[in-house]
Motif scaffolding. Sequence first.
Motif, PDB file in Angstrom:
ATOM      1  N   GLU A  23       0.178  -2.322 -14.102  1.00 33.29           N
ATOM      2  CA  GLU A  23       1.185  -1.540 -14.814  1.00 33.29           C
ATOM      3  C   GLU A  23       2.301  -1.082 -13.880  1.00 33.29           C
ATOM      4  O   GLU A  23       3.429  -0.846 -14.304  1.00 33.29           O
ATOM      5  CB  GLU A  23       0.532  -0.357 -15.522  1.00 33.29           C
ATOM      6  CG  GLU A  23      -0.248  -0.782 -16.771  1.00 33.29           C
ATOM      7  CD  GLU A  23      -1.045   0.356 -17.392  1.00 33.29           C
ATOM      8  OE1 GLU A  23      -1.142   1.422 -16.754  1.00 33.29           O
ATOM      9  OE2 GLU A  23      -1.567   0.164 -18.513  1.00 33.29           O
ATOM     10  N   GLN A  24       1.979  -0.994 -12.575  1.00 35.06           N
ATOM     11  CA  GLN A  24       2.989  -0.593 -11.593  1.00 35.06           C
ATOM     12  C   GLN A  24       3.881  -1.748 -11.169  1.00 35.06           C
ATOM     13  O   GLN A  24       5.080  -1.570 -10.947  1.00 35.06           O
ATOM     14  CB  GLN A  24       2.312  -0.002 -10.352  1.00 35.06           C
ATOM     15  CG  GLN A  24       1.554   1.286 -10.590  1.00 35.06           C
ATOM     16  CD  GLN A  24       0.981   1.827  -9.294  1.00 35.06           C
ATOM     17  OE1 GLN A  24       1.711   2.204  -8.381  1.00 35.06           O
ATOM     18  NE2 GLN A  24      -0.341   1.857  -9.199  1.00 35.06           N
ATOM     19  N   VAL A  25       3.301  -2.931 -11.026  1.00 36.32           N
ATOM     20  CA  VAL A  25       4.047  -4.035 -10.401  1.00 36.32           C
ATOM     21  C   VAL A  25       4.280  -5.236 -11.315  1.00 36.32           C
ATOM     22  O   VAL A  25       4.972  -6.173 -10.935  1.00 36.32           O
ATOM     23  CB  VAL A  25       3.330  -4.508  -9.115  1.00 36.32           C
ATOM     24  CG1 VAL A  25       3.139  -3.357  -8.152  1.00 36.32           C
ATOM     25  CG2 VAL A  25       1.997  -5.184  -9.430  1.00 36.32           C
ATOM     26  N   GLY A  26       3.726  -5.209 -12.509  1.00 32.90           N
ATOM     27  CA  GLY A  26       3.789  -6.380 -13.377  1.00 32.90           C
ATOM     28  C   GLY A  26       5.186  -6.861 -13.698  1.00 32.90           C
ATOM     29  O   GLY A  26       5.414  -8.058 -13.853  1.00 32.90           O
ATOM     30  N   LYS A  27       6.147  -5.951 -13.767  1.00 33.22           N
ATOM     31  CA  LYS A  27       7.498  -6.346 -14.151  1.00 33.22           C
ATOM     32  C   LYS A  27       8.239  -7.081 -13.043  1.00 33.22           C
ATOM     33  O   LYS A  27       9.164  -7.848 -13.323  1.00 33.22           O
ATOM     34  CB  LYS A  27       8.300  -5.110 -14.580  1.00 33.22           C
ATOM     35  CG  LYS A  27       7.836  -4.524 -15.908  1.00 33.22           C
ATOM     36  CD  LYS A  27       8.694  -3.353 -16.330  1.00 33.22           C
ATOM     37  CE  LYS A  27       8.241  -2.782 -17.668  1.00 33.22           C
ATOM     38  NZ  LYS A  27       9.082  -1.624 -18.085  1.00 33.22           N
ATOM     39  N   ILE A  28       7.846  -6.870 -11.772  1.00 31.76           N
ATOM     40  CA  ILE A  28       8.635  -7.480 -10.698  1.00 31.76           C
ATOM     41  C   ILE A  28       7.987  -8.737 -10.116  1.00 31.76           C
ATOM     42  O   ILE A  28       8.662  -9.508  -9.433  1.00 31.76           O
ATOM     43  CB  ILE A  28       8.959  -6.476  -9.578  1.00 31.76           C
ATOM     44  CG1 ILE A  28       7.723  -6.121  -8.753  1.00 31.76           C
ATOM     45  CG2 ILE A  28       9.609  -5.232 -10.118  1.00 31.76           C
ATOM     46  CD1 ILE A  28       8.075  -5.444  -7.459  1.00 31.76           C
ATOM     47  N   LYS A 194      -1.071   1.891  -0.522  1.00 35.31           N
ATOM     48  CA  LYS A 194      -0.944   3.223  -1.111  1.00 35.31           C
ATOM     49  C   LYS A 194       0.166   3.252  -2.151  1.00 35.31           C
ATOM     50  O   LYS A 194       0.133   4.056  -3.080  1.00 35.31           O
ATOM     51  CB  LYS A 194      -0.669   4.254  -0.017  1.00 35.31           C
ATOM     52  CG  LYS A 194      -1.840   4.500   0.926  1.00 35.31           C
ATOM     53  CD  LYS A 194      -1.509   5.543   1.969  1.00 35.31           C
ATOM     54  CE  LYS A 194      -2.692   5.780   2.905  1.00 35.31           C
ATOM     55  NZ  LYS A 194      -2.371   6.772   3.967  1.00 35.31           N
ATOM     56  N   GLU A 195       1.139   2.358  -1.978  1.00 37.83           N
ATOM     57  CA  GLU A 195       2.246   2.260  -2.924  1.00 37.83           C
ATOM     58  C   GLU A 195       2.417   0.793  -3.323  1.00 37.83           C
ATOM     59  O   GLU A 195       3.221   0.070  -2.733  1.00 37.83           O
ATOM     60  CB  GLU A 195       3.531   2.794  -2.304  1.00 37.83           C
ATOM     61  CG  GLU A 195       3.468   4.272  -1.943  1.00 37.83           C
ATOM     62  CD  GLU A 195       4.776   4.760  -1.364  1.00 37.83           C
ATOM     63  OE1 GLU A 195       5.716   4.992  -2.160  1.00 37.83           O
ATOM     64  OE2 GLU A 195       4.870   4.890  -0.136  1.00 37.83           O
ATOM     65  N   PRO A 196       1.661   0.329  -4.309  1.00 41.23           N
ATOM     66  CA  PRO A 196       1.710  -1.087  -4.699  1.00 41.23           C
ATOM     67  C   PRO A 196       3.104  -1.583  -5.053  1.00 41.23           C
ATOM     68  O   PRO A 196       3.473  -2.708  -4.705  1.00 41.23           O
ATOM     69  CB  PRO A 196       0.765  -1.152  -5.899  1.00 41.23           C
ATOM     70  CG  PRO A 196      -0.207  -0.033  -5.666  1.00 41.23           C
ATOM     71  CD  PRO A 196       0.618   1.062  -5.056  1.00 41.23           C
ATOM     72  N   LEU A 197       3.896  -0.764  -5.741  1.00 37.41           N
ATOM     73  CA  LEU A 197       5.230  -1.196  -6.128  1.00 37.41           C
ATOM     74  C   LEU A 197       6.090  -1.442  -4.896  1.00 37.41           C
ATOM     75  O   LEU A 197       6.792  -2.461  -4.804  1.00 37.41           O
ATOM     76  CB  LEU A 197       5.887  -0.153  -7.024  1.00 37.41           C
ATOM     77  CG  LEU A 197       7.326  -0.471  -7.465  1.00 37.41           C
ATOM     78  CD1 LEU A 197       7.394  -1.798  -8.195  1.00 37.41           C
ATOM     79  CD2 LEU A 197       7.878   0.657  -8.336  1.00 37.41           C
ATOM     80  N   LEU A 198       6.032  -0.538  -3.933  1.00 35.85           N
ATOM     81  CA  LEU A 198       6.794  -0.709  -2.699  1.00 35.85           C
ATOM     82  C   LEU A 198       6.332  -1.957  -1.953  1.00 35.85           C
ATOM     83  O   LEU A 198       7.160  -2.712  -1.420  1.00 35.85           O
ATOM     84  CB  LEU A 198       6.645   0.520  -1.813  1.00 35.85           C
ATOM     85  CG  LEU A 198       7.386   0.488  -0.474  1.00 35.85           C
ATOM     86  CD1 LEU A 198       8.890   0.319  -0.697  1.00 35.85           C
ATOM     87  CD2 LEU A 198       7.101   1.765   0.318  1.00 35.85           C
TER      88      LEU A 198
END
Length: 212
Positions: A23-28, A194-198
């Motif tokens: 849900e954090q990274v699926g869009k990128i 710690k920050e999957p999106l980053l």
Amino acid sequence: MIQPNLQIALYHNSLAEALEDIEQVGKIVDTIEVGTILCLQEGKKAIRCIRELFPDKQIVADTKCADAGRTVARNVADAGADVMTVICCASLATMEAAQTQVKQIQIELYGDWTFEQAEKWLKLGIEQAIYHQSRDSLLAGESWGEKDLEKVEQLVELGFKVSVTGGLSPEILPLFKDLSIYSFIVGRGITASKEPLLAAERFKTEIARIWG
């Protein structure tokens, strides 16, 4: 040279844990992989749920199928997967059967395989192969080296779209700068951060810097 895709591998024991990360990274990311353990633990439910969340993303079911190719492929396709993985030691008959049910299959290159076998896979119309540094090998102290790059290059020259995976980080990507890589498959390099999106954004930035 085409810019490689970024594929996230959901190597989770539960769907709840996988959803928290995706849900954090699926869009990128470009492709979402329902990892082997997640497939075993949650089955078609995991594929269906991720398909509902990301209807426009390519989804890979990492079944590492060794037999019953038609049945396994039909099951994952029915759940919403576009691609299924088949282990390189599977018979040609298993690979051919699997191809009838999903859009694509990927050959997982583990252990002892030969370029003679690879030519037979190409003749079946299989276009994708995944070159691994396995988790167990990495834990044993192995790392990416010249012998790996040479094999990847040979596979590309044969005509495969080659994805690579295993212990990848943004710092390792320059090793592949002269190669036509189809996808970088990253699991814990994103999900254990710690920050999957980053972490995912760092991979995308480095891919664009090298191949953009």
